[in-house]
Motif scaffolding. Structure first.
Motif, PDB file in Angstrom:
ATOM      1  N   VAL A   1      10.489  16.249 -13.834  1.00  0.00           N
ATOM      2  CA  VAL A   1      10.786  14.972 -13.181  1.00  0.00           C
ATOM      3  C   VAL A   1      10.138  14.915 -11.803  1.00  0.00           C
ATOM      4  O   VAL A   1       9.524  13.914 -11.419  1.00  0.00           O
ATOM      5  CB  VAL A   1      12.314  14.769 -13.084  1.00  0.00           C
ATOM      6  N   ASP A   2      10.256  16.010 -11.042  1.00  0.00           N
ATOM      7  CA  ASP A   2       9.639  16.060  -9.708  1.00  0.00           C
ATOM      8  C   ASP A   2       8.115  16.046  -9.803  1.00  0.00           C
ATOM      9  O   ASP A   2       7.440  15.391  -8.995  1.00  0.00           O
ATOM     10  CB  ASP A   2      10.096  17.325  -8.977  1.00  0.00           C
ATOM     11  N   THR A   3       7.588  16.765 -10.788  1.00  0.00           N
ATOM     12  CA  THR A   3       6.134  16.806 -10.961  1.00  0.00           C
ATOM     13  C   THR A   3       5.588  15.426 -11.311  1.00  0.00           C
ATOM     14  O   THR A   3       4.537  15.014 -10.810  1.00  0.00           O
ATOM     15  CB  THR A   3       5.763  17.814 -12.066  1.00  0.00           C
ATOM     16  N   TYR A   4       6.284  14.723 -12.185  1.00  0.00           N
ATOM     17  CA  TYR A   4       5.865  13.373 -12.564  1.00  0.00           C
ATOM     18  C   TYR A   4       5.717  12.501 -11.318  1.00  0.00           C
ATOM     19  O   TYR A   4       4.688  11.838 -11.127  1.00  0.00           O
ATOM     20  CB  TYR A   4       6.908  12.763 -13.517  1.00  0.00           C
TER      21      TYR A   4
ATOM     22  N   PRO B   1       0.832  -1.208   0.000  1.00  0.00           N
ATOM     23  CA  PRO B   1       0.000   0.000   0.000  1.00  0.00           C
ATOM     24  C   PRO B   1       0.859   1.247   0.000  1.00  0.00           C
ATOM     25  O   PRO B   1       2.011   1.229   0.446  1.00  0.00           O
ATOM     26  CB  PRO B   1      -0.805  -0.135   1.298  1.00  0.00           C
ATOM     27  N   ALA B   2       0.295   2.336  -0.515  1.00  0.00           N
ATOM     28  CA  ALA B   2       1.067   3.566  -0.685  1.00  0.00           C
ATOM     29  C   ALA B   2       1.677   4.051   0.628  1.00  0.00           C
ATOM     30  O   ALA B   2       2.807   4.546   0.650  1.00  0.00           O
ATOM     31  CB  ALA B   2       0.175   4.650  -1.288  1.00  0.00           C
ATOM     32  N   GLU B   3       0.947   3.910   1.727  1.00  0.00           N
ATOM     33  CA  GLU B   3       1.447   4.383   3.027  1.00  0.00           C
ATOM     34  C   GLU B   3       2.714   3.632   3.416  1.00  0.00           C
ATOM     35  O   GLU B   3       3.673   4.223   3.919  1.00  0.00           O
ATOM     36  CB  GLU B   3       0.381   4.200   4.109  1.00  0.00           C
TER      37      GLU B   3
ATOM     38  N   ALA C   1      -3.570  12.537 -14.056  1.00  0.00           N
ATOM     39  CA  ALA C   1      -2.124  12.678 -13.908  1.00  0.00           C
ATOM     40  C   ALA C   1      -1.460  12.801 -15.272  1.00  0.00           C
ATOM     41  O   ALA C   1      -0.566  13.638 -15.478  1.00  0.00           O
ATOM     42  CB  ALA C   1      -1.553  11.485 -13.148  1.00  0.00           C
ATOM     43  N   PHE C   2      -1.896  11.970 -16.218  1.00  0.00           N
ATOM     44  CA  PHE C   2      -1.322  12.031 -17.568  1.00  0.00           C
ATOM     45  C   PHE C   2      -1.473  13.422 -18.165  1.00  0.00           C
ATOM     46  O   PHE C   2      -0.517  13.958 -18.749  1.00  0.00           O
ATOM     47  CB  PHE C   2      -1.986  10.995 -18.484  1.00  0.00           C
TER      48      PHE C   2
ATOM     49  N   ALA D   1       0.262  10.799  -6.142  1.00  0.00           N
ATOM     50  CA  ALA D   1      -1.132  11.149  -5.866  1.00  0.00           C
ATOM     51  C   ALA D   1      -2.069  10.069  -6.393  1.00  0.00           C
ATOM     52  O   ALA D   1      -3.091   9.741  -5.772  1.00  0.00           O
ATOM     53  CB  ALA D   1      -1.469  12.507  -6.485  1.00  0.00           C
ATOM     54  N   VAL D   2      -1.720   9.478  -7.540  1.00  0.00           N
ATOM     55  CA  VAL D   2      -2.512   8.372  -8.081  1.00  0.00           C
ATOM     56  C   VAL D   2      -2.447   7.172  -7.137  1.00  0.00           C
ATOM     57  O   VAL D   2      -3.465   6.547  -6.830  1.00  0.00           O
ATOM     58  CB  VAL D   2      -2.004   7.983  -9.488  1.00  0.00           C
ATOM     59  N   SER D   3      -1.249   6.859  -6.669  1.00  0.00           N
ATOM     60  CA  SER D   3      -1.101   5.681  -5.804  1.00  0.00           C
ATOM     61  C   SER D   3      -1.860   5.846  -4.490  1.00  0.00           C
ATOM     62  O   SER D   3      -2.316   4.852  -3.903  1.00  0.00           O
ATOM     63  CB  SER D   3       0.380   5.396  -5.535  1.00  0.00           C
ATOM     64  N   PHE D   4      -2.016   7.099  -4.021  1.00  0.00           N
ATOM     65  CA  PHE D   4      -2.771   7.352  -2.801  1.00  0.00           C
ATOM     66  C   PHE D   4      -4.270   7.517  -3.070  1.00  0.00           C
ATOM     67  O   PHE D   4      -5.044   7.801  -2.156  1.00  0.00           O
ATOM     68  CB  PHE D   4      -2.243   8.603  -2.096  1.00  0.00           C
TER      69      PHE D   4
END
Length: 444
Positions: free
Chosen positions: A407-410, A262-264, A427-428, A416-419
């Motif tokens: 790169v940082d924004t990606y 999980p993301a956490e 995101a795309f 954010a998607v994973s959470f």
């Protein structure tokens, strides 16, 4: 190359970062990095008496790399009594946080370790000295120099051959009756392996980690025969939406089915930390590793680490090349001595013995030939990654100059998607829009 992000993401997924990437180059790098692995933090100054010249030098890496490099500096001072060093060393993240500040004030050290993930950016800033006048014949293969040239000039002396691969916990895989990953496996086979392994693992253990960095997807896009995300010095930007959706929808499925942590939990992983490393802690069965970084993992879990090349597609997969360099600051007041030193660093056999494989497989074949009979298991694993990756390897693609914020924004958008804070398509759109704007700016 820590190389860079993918070493971390592969490390947290499988599925490089490596690399910066290298390095890059590893781990990485990326590298990863790729070359992203680094347990040592801190800095040190030479105890040697002041000489005629003091060279400042900085690098990133593990404690083993720090100790070996300081031994090499002592050897140089012994051979060249008029030269002493002011060294500074740190972990990957701290290095790349500090370097932009030094660049802005034009106070980069005389000599610095550089990674393939960032070298073009610092060349574009005018921060690195042209080293094309250094004669590397008989030390570095001409084709290597040609591949590393930027606009026909050489801005970094390659230190090693590096490659991005995948490390796996062979002991636990055997314990749960899970077959080992095999050479030249495809992405489809990798994804299916993860599904099958999940069914055999107990609660709280995961076959692979999640991925949120650009290079993790770039490996997939290029393996499928598409162009790299950034090319032509950033003037061309290609983010294939169909592949993007397919790739990240797979990981969305994996989060729902507990195939990845999980993301956490994933956000708390820290590579090469005995308690927090995703694989050394026993939580994830695989993670990314480079030629130069896998030794640190083997030291955390001796005898348990196996390696394989990254998944492949119709065009190949992964990378295997030089990703880690020594560069000279364009603002150095000791350029001649700095150039002499960076050549010595890969040429001198006594230095080669001291440095060992702390930066991967030495670029100088004579030095590696002398080291090979004495290599430990951790070093042999690095060579295995390189040998396994070579025949399917694609070029190492570093971020183009001006794309650091992208790169940082990606990473932030995919985290954010994973959470569960936004959709993959949302995101795309953000990532694609920003990339196209930067490409237009580079072209203009």
């Amino acid at each position: 190359m820590k190389m860079t992000g993918f070493t971390k993401s592969l490390g947290l997924t499988m599925l490089a970062a490596m690399l910066v990437l290298s390095a890059c180059s590893g781990g990485g790098g990326n590298g990863g990095n790729g070359e992203n692995a680094g347990t040592g933090n801190g800095s040190g100054e030479s105890d040697a008496p002041a000489g005629d010249t003091t060279l400042s030098i900085m690098w990133w890496g593990t404690d083993a790399r720090h100790e070996a490099t300081q031994k090499a500096l002592e050897i140089y001072t012994k051979q060249n009594p008029g030269v002493t060093f002011k060294p500074e060393f740190m972990a990957w993240d701290a290095f790349w946080q500090k370097l932009p500040t030094l660049a802005a004030s034009k106070t980069i050290t005389d000599v610095l370790q550089m990674d393939a993930a960032y070298i073009q950016e610092y060349v574009a800033r005018g921060q690195l000295e042209d080293l094309s006048d250094i004669d590397l014949s008989g030390i570095v293969d001409p084709s290597v120099i040609e591949n590393l040239s930027i606009d026909g000039k050489l801005y970094g002396i390659p230190l090693s051959q590096n490659a991005q691969g995948l490390a796996f916990n062979k002991v636990e895989l055997d314990q749960y009756g899970i077959p080992h990953p095999h050479k030249d496996w495809t992405y489809d086979e990798f994804f299916q392996w993860a599904r099958d392994a999940r069914a055999k693992l107990p609660e709280g253990k995961y076959p692979i980690g999640d991925t949120s960095t650009w290079d993790g997807f770039n490996y997939y896009q290029t393996a499928m025969g598409k162009p790299p995300i950034m090319s032509d010095g950033g003037k061309t930007f290609t983010l294939d939406k169909d592949l993007f959706m397919k790739f990240y929808q797979t990981y969305e499925e994996f989060r729902k089915d507990q195939i990845v942590p999980p993301a956490e939990k994933a956000s708390a992983f820290l590579e090469n930390d005995p308690q927090a490393d995703p694989m050394a802690s026993g939580v994830v069965m695989t993670r990314g590793a480079t030629t130069g970084s896998v030794g640190a993992l083997e030291q955390l879990m001796p005898g348990k680490v196996g390696v394989v090349n990254l998944p492949t597609g119709p065009a190949g997969g992964g990378w295997a090349q030089s990703t880690i360099f020594l560069s000279v600051s364009a603002n150095s007041k000791n350029k001649d001595e700095a150039k002499k030193f960076v050549k010595w660093f890969i040429e001198d056999k006594e230095a080669g013995q001291a440095l060992g494989t702390t930066r991967g497989i030495p670029i100088n074949p004579e030095i590696y030939a002398e080291l090979e009979p004495t290599l430990e298991d951790k070093d042999k694993l690095g060579k295995q990654i390189y040998d396994l990756s070579l025949d399917k390897a694609l070029p190492f693609y570093s971020p183009a100059a001006g794309f650091s914020e992208w790169v940082d924004t990606y990473r932030k958008e995919m985290e954010a998607v994973s959470f569960g804070q936004q959709s993959i398509e949302e995101a795309f759109e953000k990532i694609d829009k920003m990339g196209k704007e930067l490409a237009a700016k580079a072209g203009g």
